[in-house]
Design a protein around this motif. Structure first.
Motif, mmCIF file in Angstrom:
data_model
loop_
_atom_site.group_PDB
_atom_site.id
_atom_site.type_symbol
_atom_site.label_atom_id
_atom_site.label_comp_id
_atom_site.label_asym_id
_atom_site.label_seq_id
_atom_site.Cartn_x
_atom_site.Cartn_y
_atom_site.Cartn_z
ATOM 1 N N ARG A 25 0.943 -1.142 0.194
ATOM 2 C CA ARG A 25 -0.081 -0.007 0.043
ATOM 3 C C ARG A 25 0.876 1.351 -0.060
ATOM 4 N NH1 ARG A 25 -5.251 -1.666 -0.811
ATOM 5 N NH2 ARG A 25 -5.641 -3.454 -0.072
ATOM 6 N N VAL A 26 0.428 2.300 -0.434
ATOM 7 C CA VAL A 26 0.998 3.695 -0.539
ATOM 8 C C VAL A 26 0.010 4.657 0.271
ATOM 9 C CG1 VAL A 26 1.789 5.539 -2.244
ATOM 10 C CG2 VAL A 26 2.275 2.967 -2.376
ATOM 11 N N ILE A 27 0.719 5.319 1.072
ATOM 12 C CA ILE A 27 -0.070 6.478 1.853
ATOM 13 C C ILE A 27 0.666 7.818 1.831
ATOM 14 C CG2 ILE A 27 -1.354 6.973 4.077
ATOM 15 C CD1 ILE A 27 -2.117 4.380 2.913
ATOM 16 N N LEU A 28 0.013 8.803 1.524
ATOM 17 C CA LEU A 28 0.705 9.940 1.323
ATOM 18 C C LEU A 28 0.164 10.997 2.491
ATOM 19 C CD1 LEU A 28 -0.027 10.868 -2.298
ATOM 20 C CD2 LEU A 28 2.124 9.771 -1.423
ATOM 21 N N ILE A 29 1.272 11.725 3.037
ATOM 22 C CA ILE A 29 0.874 12.802 3.945
ATOM 23 C C ILE A 29 0.981 14.258 3.197
ATOM 24 C CG2 ILE A 29 1.279 13.913 6.286
ATOM 25 C CD1 ILE A 29 2.130 11.403 7.229
ATOM 26 N N ASP A 30 -0.022 14.757 2.634
ATOM 27 C CA ASP A 30 -0.226 15.853 2.040
ATOM 28 C C ASP A 30 0.217 15.678 0.431
ATOM 29 O OD1 ASP A 30 -0.787 17.481 4.236
ATOM 30 O OD2 ASP A 30 1.097 18.150 4.712
ATOM 31 N N THR A 31 -0.572 16.630 -0.487
ATOM 32 C CA THR A 31 -0.238 16.603 -1.782
ATOM 33 C C THR A 31 0.148 18.305 -2.324
ATOM 34 O OG1 THR A 31 -2.516 17.020 -1.976
ATOM 35 C CG2 THR A 31 -1.774 14.754 -2.404
ATOM 36 N N THR A 32 1.551 18.190 -2.392
ATOM 37 C CA THR A 32 1.991 19.523 -2.503
ATOM 38 C C THR A 32 1.854 19.919 -4.062
ATOM 39 O OG1 THR A 32 4.253 19.149 -3.400
ATOM 40 C CG2 THR A 32 3.996 18.647 -0.942
ATOM 41 N N PRO A 33 2.150 21.219 -4.120
ATOM 42 C CA PRO A 33 2.000 21.835 -5.493
ATOM 43 C C PRO A 33 2.966 20.885 -6.518
ATOM 44 C CG PRO A 33 2.051 23.653 -3.991
ATOM 45 C CD PRO A 33 2.305 22.421 -3.489
ATOM 46 N N ASP A 34 4.132 20.350 -5.842
ATOM 47 C CA ASP A 34 5.075 19.645 -6.758
ATOM 48 C C ASP A 34 4.993 18.069 -6.823
ATOM 49 O OD1 ASP A 34 6.904 21.989 -6.794
ATOM 50 O OD2 ASP A 34 7.252 21.642 -4.618
ATOM 51 N N PHE A 35 3.468 17.675 -6.394
ATOM 52 C CA PHE A 35 3.285 16.279 -6.421
ATOM 53 C C PHE A 35 3.550 15.554 -7.670
ATOM 54 C CE2 PHE A 35 0.214 12.488 -6.769
ATOM 55 C CZ PHE A 35 1.125 11.860 -6.003
ATOM 56 N N HIS A 36 3.229 16.294 -8.882
ATOM 57 C CA HIS A 36 3.232 15.721 -9.992
ATOM 58 C C HIS A 36 4.827 15.332 -10.235
ATOM 59 C CE1 HIS A 36 4.194 15.524 -14.352
ATOM 60 N NE2 HIS A 36 2.882 14.888 -14.621
ATOM 61 N N ALA A 37 5.862 16.138 -10.104
ATOM 62 C CA ALA A 37 7.186 15.849 -10.147
ATOM 63 C C ALA A 37 7.615 14.924 -9.414
ATOM 64 C CB ALA A 37 7.883 17.280 -10.173
ATOM 65 N N GLN A 38 7.076 14.961 -7.941
ATOM 66 C CA GLN A 38 7.556 14.089 -7.099
ATOM 67 C C GLN A 38 7.332 12.868 -7.316
ATOM 68 O OE1 GLN A 38 5.564 16.020 -3.719
ATOM 69 N NE2 GLN A 38 7.326 17.368 -3.232
ATOM 70 N N ALA A 39 6.030 12.594 -8.008
ATOM 71 C CA ALA A 39 5.515 11.037 -8.137
ATOM 72 C C ALA A 39 6.271 10.582 -9.421
ATOM 73 C CB ALA A 39 4.174 11.201 -8.430
ATOM 74 N N ILE A 40 6.611 11.332 -10.204
ATOM 75 C CA ILE A 40 7.436 10.887 -11.445
ATOM 76 C C ILE A 40 8.853 10.475 -10.982
ATOM 77 C CG2 ILE A 40 8.587 11.580 -13.591
ATOM 78 C CD1 ILE A 40 5.534 11.329 -13.852
ATOM 79 N N ARG A 41 9.325 11.259 -10.102
ATOM 80 C CA ARG A 41 10.867 10.970 -9.644
ATOM 81 C C ARG A 41 10.736 9.548 -8.808
ATOM 82 N NH1 ARG A 41 11.562 14.843 -5.186
ATOM 83 N NH2 ARG A 41 11.010 12.839 -3.984
ATOM 84 N N GLU A 42 9.633 9.349 -8.128
ATOM 85 C CA GLU A 42 9.599 8.153 -7.272
ATOM 86 C C GLU A 42 8.797 7.161 -8.002
ATOM 87 O OE1 GLU A 42 11.389 7.881 -4.623
ATOM 88 O OE2 GLU A 42 12.189 10.211 -4.609
ATOM 89 N N ARG A 43 8.373 7.293 -9.096
ATOM 90 C CA ARG A 43 7.650 6.309 -9.787
ATOM 91 C C ARG A 43 6.576 6.024 -8.897
ATOM 92 N NH1 ARG A 43 12.955 2.970 -12.397
ATOM 93 N NH2 ARG A 43 13.786 4.502 -13.524
ATOM 94 N N ILE A 44 5.569 6.650 -8.628
ATOM 95 C CA ILE A 44 4.206 6.289 -7.972
ATOM 96 C C ILE A 44 3.304 5.838 -8.839
ATOM 97 C CG2 ILE A 44 2.483 7.353 -6.315
ATOM 98 C CD1 ILE A 44 4.588 9.082 -5.083
ATOM 99 N N THR A 45 2.876 4.767 -8.878
ATOM 100 C CA THR A 45 1.749 4.333 -9.592
ATOM 101 C C THR A 45 0.407 4.197 -8.948
ATOM 102 O OG1 THR A 45 2.562 2.037 -9.375
ATOM 103 C CG2 THR A 45 3.653 3.398 -11.008
ATOM 104 N N ARG A 46 0.597 4.084 -7.640
ATOM 105 C CA ARG A 46 -0.892 3.972 -6.782
ATOM 106 C C ARG A 46 -0.915 4.796 -5.510
ATOM 107 N NH1 ARG A 46 -2.194 -1.718 -5.271
ATOM 108 N NH2 ARG A 46 -3.408 -0.907 -3.759
ATOM 109 N N VAL A 47 -1.865 5.253 -5.197
ATOM 110 C CA VAL A 47 -2.016 5.642 -4.080
ATOM 111 C C VAL A 47 -3.209 5.270 -3.203
ATOM 112 C CG1 VAL A 47 -2.615 8.115 -2.863
ATOM 113 C CG2 VAL A 47 -1.100 7.906 -4.589
ATOM 114 N N ASP A 48 -3.367 4.878 -2.053
ATOM 115 C CA ASP A 48 -4.420 4.144 -1.524
ATOM 116 C C ASP A 48 -5.273 5.257 -0.479
ATOM 117 O OD1 ASP A 48 -4.185 1.373 -2.182
ATOM 118 O OD2 ASP A 48 -1.977 1.623 -1.734
#
Length: 257
Positions: free
Chosen positions: A47-70
């Motif tokens: 599972r993948v849990i986030l704390i906050d979704t920042t204005p930079d989330f798109h770039a952060q998700a690309i960098r960390e190869r995030i493919t799901r958020v639960d």
């Protein structure tokens, strides 16, 4: 249960480099002096849990190869903590239960609904809206075998929350930690603390104050986040105790949740 905490962003609300600034940190070529807005990702049990979704989330998700958020837990509704909510869209479309839960206290939830009115007042003809729903946070939340416990802190005059999850806790954007909350922060392996800069600030902790909290709460490992361009990474780390370090974007830590 083993878990991984990944620092998506470690910077202050304006990010580092800060627009229009040519100070030595903003012009540094050291990768850890580049700081996107503050957020962490917790991964466990698939599972993948986030704390906050920042204005930079798109770039952060690309960098960390995030493919799901639960699920997402929100600390408060300031822009640097919520404006990436819309970037959950492609990940929410594949959510197995049809909608990603967002956990926030009532006041924060109301502010998020106001900012993203078009998401929560859904137009049935607009199929590409983020498939999310808000869950009001009134206490601890059990998710996929782990417990996420809100921890109240003061952000200037505003009361917001950080979170404890297993042997780790994440506190960002605070100027003071009340005594009742400190009792929830004992016996930690990992403690994240706001440490904006060396100088005092009316709504954020500084390095000296956060070092006092580390000494009082005695986590095995402490990491400072929400860092401004006042703190060069290597130089600041050299001045800190051995168990305390500045966080940096992409930092990955193992712990028990």
């Amino acid at each position: 249960m083993q878990a991984t905490l990944t620092v998506l962003g470690s910077g202050t609300s304006m990010g580092v480099p800060t627009l229009g600034c040519d100070c030595r940190v903003c012009t540094s070529i050291h990768p850890h002096d580049r700081r996107t807005r503050p957020s962490v990702m917790i991964g466990y049990n698939g599972r993948v849990i986030l704390i906050d979704t920042t204005p930079d989330f798109h770039a952060q998700a690309i960098r960390e190869r995030i493919t799901r958020v639960d699920a997402v837990f929100y600390t408060h509704a300031h822009a640097d903590h919520i404006l990436g909510l819309d970037d959950l869209r492609p990940l929410s479309f594949r959510h197995e239960k049809g909608s990603v839960p967002l956990y926030a206290r009532a006041a924060t939830a109301n502010e998020i609904k106001g900012v993203f009115k078009y998401v929560f007042d859904r137009d049935p003809d607009y199929a590409t809206l983020a498939k999310v729903h808000l869950e009001e946070l009134n206490g601890s939340v059990e998710l996929f075998g782990a417990c996420f416990e809100p921890v109240e802190v003061l952000h200037g005059r505003q009361t917001i929350v950080g979170y404890r999850f297993g042997s780790a806790a994440y506190l960002t954007d605070f100027s003071e930690v009340p005594e009742d909350s400190k009792q929830k922060l004992r016996g930690l392996d990992i403690l994240f603390l706001d440490a904006l800069r060396h100088r005092p600030h009316p709504t954020h902790s500084n390095v000296g104050n956060s070092l006092k909290l580390v000494e009082e709460l005695k986590p095995k490992r402490a990491f400072f986040t929400h860092i401004s361009h006042d703190l060069p990474h290597e130089e600041t780390n050299a001045s800190l105790p051995a168990n305390v370090r500045l966080a940096h974007d992409g930092l990955r830590l193992e712990f028990e949740i």
